[in-house]
Enzyme design. Structure first.
Site, PDB file in Angstrom:
ATOM      1  N   LYS A  66       0.856  -1.212   0.000  1.00 16.86           N
ATOM      2  CA  LYS A  66       0.000   0.000   0.000  1.00 16.86           C
ATOM      3  C   LYS A  66       0.882   1.248   0.000  1.00 16.86           C
ATOM      4  CE  LYS A  66      -1.720   1.700   3.991  1.00 16.86           C
ATOM      5  NZ  LYS A  66      -1.468   3.125   4.290  1.00 16.86           N
ATOM      6  N   ASN A  67       1.917   1.247   0.837  1.00 13.42           N
ATOM      7  CA  ASN A  67       2.709   2.473   1.019  1.00 13.42           C
ATOM      8  C   ASN A  67       3.745   2.702  -0.062  1.00 13.42           C
ATOM      9  OD1 ASN A  67       1.100   2.979   3.178  1.00 13.42           O
ATOM     10  ND2 ASN A  67       2.604   2.379   4.733  1.00 13.42           N
TER      11      ASN A  67
ATOM     12  N   CYS B 272      -5.670  12.511  11.954  1.00 10.55           N
ATOM     13  CA  CYS B 272      -6.337  11.221  11.891  1.00 10.55           C
ATOM     14  C   CYS B 272      -6.119  10.577  13.258  1.00 10.55           C
ATOM     15  CB  CYS B 272      -5.742  10.387  10.770  1.00 10.55           C
ATOM     16  SG  CYS B 272      -4.035  10.011  11.056  1.00 10.55           S
TER      17      CYS B 272
ATOM     18  N   ARG C 229      -0.369  14.728  12.255  1.00 10.23           N
ATOM     19  CA  ARG C 229       0.175  14.496  10.912  1.00 10.23           C
ATOM     20  C   ARG C 229       0.234  15.786  10.091  1.00 10.23           C
ATOM     21  NH1 ARG C 229      -1.823   8.778   8.787  1.00 10.23           N
ATOM     22  NH2 ARG C 229       0.183   8.818   7.720  1.00 10.23           N
TER      23      ARG C 229
ATOM     24  N   ASP D  32       4.272   0.991  11.943  1.00  3.92           N
ATOM     25  CA  ASP D  32       3.057   0.314  11.461  1.00  3.92           C
ATOM     26  C   ASP D  32       2.937  -1.099  12.029  1.00  3.92           C
ATOM     27  OD1 ASP D  32       3.229   1.806   8.140  1.00  3.92           O
ATOM     28  OD2 ASP D  32       2.603   2.587  10.088  1.00  3.92           O
TER      29      ASP D  32
ATOM     30  N   ARG E  59      -8.732  -0.704   4.416  1.00  3.12           N
ATOM     31  CA  ARG E  59      -7.942   0.386   3.807  1.00  3.12           C
ATOM     32  C   ARG E  59      -6.538  -0.101   3.459  1.00  3.12           C
ATOM     33  NH1 ARG E  59      -6.572   4.718   7.334  1.00  3.12           N
ATOM     34  NH2 ARG E  59      -5.270   5.153   5.542  1.00  3.12           N
TER      35      ARG E  59
HETATM   36  C1  EPZ Z   1       3.934   7.098   5.892  1.00  4.07           C
HETATM   37  O1  EPZ Z   1       3.132   8.112   6.460  1.00  4.07           O
HETATM   38  C2  EPZ Z   1       3.039   5.875   5.838  1.00  4.07           C
HETATM   39  N1  EPZ Z   1       1.884   6.133   4.977  1.00  4.07           N
HETATM   40  C3  EPZ Z   1       2.559   5.517   7.242  1.00  4.07           C
HETATM   41  O2  EPZ Z   1       1.781   4.332   7.145  1.00  4.07           O
HETATM   42  C4  EPZ Z   1       3.794   5.244   8.108  1.00  4.07           C
HETATM   43  O3  EPZ Z   1       3.389   4.960   9.421  1.00  4.07           O
HETATM   44  C5  EPZ Z   1       4.704   6.473   8.098  1.00  4.07           C
HETATM   45  O4  EPZ Z   1       5.055   6.813   6.738  1.00  4.07           O
HETATM   46  C6  EPZ Z   1       5.982   6.259   8.892  1.00  4.07           C
HETATM   47  O5  EPZ Z   1       6.689   5.183   8.365  1.00  4.07           O
HETATM   48  C7  EPZ Z   1       2.045   6.091   3.634  1.00  4.07           C
HETATM   49  O6  EPZ Z   1       3.128   5.871   3.135  1.00  4.07           O
HETATM   50  C8  EPZ Z   1       0.822   6.352   2.798  1.00  4.07           C
HETATM   51  P1  EPZ Z   1       5.855  10.587   7.998  1.00  4.07           P
HETATM   52  P2  EPZ Z   1       3.651   9.645   6.458  1.00  4.07           P
HETATM   53  O7  EPZ Z   1       5.720  11.808   7.173  1.00  4.07           O
HETATM   54  O8  EPZ Z   1       4.418   9.909   5.225  1.00  4.07           O
HETATM   55  C9  EPZ Z   1       5.787  13.988  11.272  1.00  4.07           C
HETATM   56  C10 EPZ Z   1      -0.034   2.927   7.612  1.00  4.07           C
HETATM   57  O9  EPZ Z   1      -0.538   2.461   8.646  1.00  4.07           O
HETATM   58  N2  EPZ Z   1       5.693  14.930  10.135  1.00  4.07           N
HETATM   59  O10 EPZ Z   1       7.114   9.793   7.920  1.00  4.07           O
HETATM   60  O11 EPZ Z   1       2.509  10.520   6.791  1.00  4.07           O
HETATM   61  C11 EPZ Z   1       4.493  13.225  11.449  1.00  4.07           C
HETATM   62  O12 EPZ Z   1       3.572  13.970  12.200  1.00  4.07           O
HETATM   63  C12 EPZ Z   1       0.409   4.371   7.576  1.00  4.07           C
HETATM   64  O13 EPZ Z   1       0.150   2.283   6.548  1.00  4.07           O
HETATM   65  C13 EPZ Z   1       5.780  16.282  10.386  1.00  4.07           C
HETATM   66  O14 EPZ Z   1       5.943  16.701  11.526  1.00  4.07           O
HETATM   67  O15 EPZ Z   1       4.646   9.598   7.708  1.00  4.07           O
HETATM   68  C14 EPZ Z   1       4.933  11.981  12.162  1.00  4.07           C
HETATM   69  O16 EPZ Z   1       5.033  12.254  13.540  1.00  4.07           O
HETATM   70  C15 EPZ Z   1       0.205   5.079   8.905  1.00  4.07           C
HETATM   71  N3  EPZ Z   1       5.685  17.156   9.342  1.00  4.07           N
HETATM   72  C16 EPZ Z   1       6.319  11.729  11.597  1.00  4.07           C
HETATM   73  O17 EPZ Z   1       6.731  12.966  10.984  1.00  4.07           O
HETATM   74  C17 EPZ Z   1       5.513  16.725   8.061  1.00  4.07           C
HETATM   75  O18 EPZ Z   1       5.444  17.572   7.142  1.00  4.07           O
HETATM   76  C18 EPZ Z   1       6.368  10.621  10.546  1.00  4.07           C
HETATM   77  O19 EPZ Z   1       5.529  10.991   9.505  1.00  4.07           O
HETATM   78  C19 EPZ Z   1       5.417  15.335   7.831  1.00  4.07           C
HETATM   79  C20 EPZ Z   1       5.510  14.452   8.881  1.00  4.07           C
END
Ligand code: EPZ
Length: 416
Positions: free
Chosen positions: A22-23, A117, A122, A305, A397
């Site tokens: 998915k990711n 969410c 996020r 995850d 999902r």
């Molecule tokens: C991706 O989410 C994945 N989703 C998530 O999978 C996964 O948990 C996550 O990466 C971490 O590995 C997809 O790829 C569609 P991040 P993403 O940006 O990109 C903070 C699942 O269950 N952050 O690495 O949203 C954020 O708040 C899902 O399959 C900022 O502060 O994750 C978080 O605390 C859940 N500012 C941390 O970074 C930003 O602009 C990690 O978020 C972006 C992120």
């Protein structure tokens, strides 16, 4: 049909294949917008999130031709819209991933600010920081982010946090920018590498994906391609943990073992016998599970995850385990539901302390988010008696026909 009914206590046995990630599929579908031609994507998982992403691409003017359940052709030659419908964007966190490609391709994009969410706020500040560095001007109005750029130019961008989405979005925007872009403190997750490989198959010039420094040399256009999405390492981990929780003997195929190492290392520490093949991992359950501490970290650390599924497993391991969730601020909603089944878990801030019990007992529980739902399935499979899990649309999902894969392994699980 939004409930799973599970009769627990049966060891899972047999072989099951993992489907596409998915990711990886979501950023790759979004980045198909960069191609000036057709893109054939294989091993696309049949998931709700993927369906919504395909709907977004179609609304933007792409022709989507679903060859079969796991293959889609994205024809972007008539791409002519830059506004992502508010109601669609809100359904899918990953919708933000169309920003970079639309900025690069059309020079403008309007998308709903992705709300928080269940697992956390996020924010998207790092995405926006990257786009601004590439020369985009960004405003917000009526709950939307509006970004415009006559022509993006190369830049050096340091990410305050190795955000997966921000790395993917900025990399996608930079492939058509004028000049070189360097992303420092980039995410190194395998899904970022898969996206970079996909972009390069369309003619992009990217080096360093999989390291914390990614270099992109802008090109004038990208051609069509045919690409196969990588297997889902989180689905693989979920199936392995389910096997360990039921004391079963399961072989998971179509897996890239090196990407599952953070998970298999922890299972080995828990006294779960594991054998690794070239693209298989086998669990030979039945031994006494030993509690271990788990701390989620960016790759190659233990994946966030997998935290909820692992918490379910630790709730029936011998001893006390401390689980620390460092990535998302609210990712313990599965705990209250696990406690309904007899788990002994206390949460304080980003930590959960789990005192393993002899067995869980079936109960009526509710899925609160995708991975929490997976944790409840694992708990239900291991528990004595019947478990009913409602709101399983969360699970759909991110897991394609999870109950069918588990039935293939002998689980007594049905959708009602
Ligand atoms: C991706 O989410 C994945 N989703 C998530 O999978 C996964 O948990 C996550 O990466 C971490 O590995 C997809 O790829 C569609 P991040 P993403 O940006 O990109 C903070 C699942 O269950 N952050 O690495 O949203 C954020 O708040 C899902 O399959 C900022 O502060 O994750 C978080 O605390 C859940 N500012 C941390 O970074 C930003 O602009 C990690 O978020 C972006 C992120």
């Amino acid at each position: 049909m939004n409930t799973f009914v599970i009769q627990g206590g049966k060891p899972l046995c047999g072989t099951v294949a993992v489907t596409g990630s998915k990711n990886a599929a979501l950023p790759i579908l979004a980045s198909s917008l960069l191609s000036g031609d057709k893109v054939l994507l294989k091993e696309i998982p049949a998931l709700t999130d993927v369906k919504i992403m395909c709907e977004i691409l179609s609304v933007l003017g792409c022709r989507m031709d679903q060859k079969n359940v796991n293959e889609v052709i994205v024809d972007t030659r008539k791409l002519n819209h830059c506004i992502v419908p508010y109601e669609l964007a809100g359904l899918l966190r990953g919708s933000i991933l169309v920003m970079g490609p639309l900025l690069a391709r059309l020079g403008q994009v309007q998308i709903a600010m992705p709300g928080g969410c269940p697992i956390g706020a996020r924010p998207v500040d790092l995405h926006i920081k990257g786009f601004a560095a590439l020369g985009a001007s960004i405003t917000t109005a009526e709950g939307c982010i509006i970004a415009t750029a006559k022509k993006l130019h190369g830049a050096k961008i340091y990410l305050d946090f190795p955000s997966v989405g921000a790395t993917e979005n900025i990399m996608s925007a930079a492939v058509l920018a004028q000049g070189d872009t360097i992303i420092e403190n980039a995410a190194v997750e395998p899904e970022v590498v898969d996206l970079a490989n996909f972009l390069c198959s369309m003619g992009a010039k990217i080096s360093g994906a999989g390291t914390d420094t990614i270099k992109i040399t802008g090109v004038t256009s990208l051609h069509g391609t045919q690409y196969t999405i990588m297997p889902d390492r989180i689905e693989a981990g979920t199936l392995l943990v389910a096997a360990a929780a039921t004391g079963g003997c399961v072989t998971v195929t179509n897996i890239l073992p090196e990407y599952s190492k953070p998970m298999t290392a922890k299972l080995l520490e828990m006294n779960v016998p594991i054998t690794m093949g070239e693209n298989t991992i086998s669990i030979h359950g039945g031994g006494a599970l030993q509690a271990v501490d788990v701390k989620t970290l960016p790759f190659p650390g233990f994946p966030t995850d997998m935290q909820a599924p692992m918490t379910a497993l630790l709730s029936i391991a011998r001893g006390i385990a401390l689980v620390t969730e460092t990535i998302f601020e609210n990712r313990f909603m599965h705990v209250a539901e696990l406690c309904r089944m007899g788990a002994s878990i206390k949460v304080a801030g980003r930590c959960a302390m789990i005192e393993g019990c002899n067995h869980l007992t079936g109960a009526k529980v509710t899925a609160t988010d995708l991975r929490a739902g997976a944790a409840l399935v694992i708990a239900g499979l291991a528990a004595r008696g019947d478990t009913e899990i409602s709101d399983i649309h969360h699970i759909d999902r991110g897991y394609a026909a999870l109950e069918k894969k588990l039935q293939q392994l002998g689980a007594d699980i049905r959708r009602k």
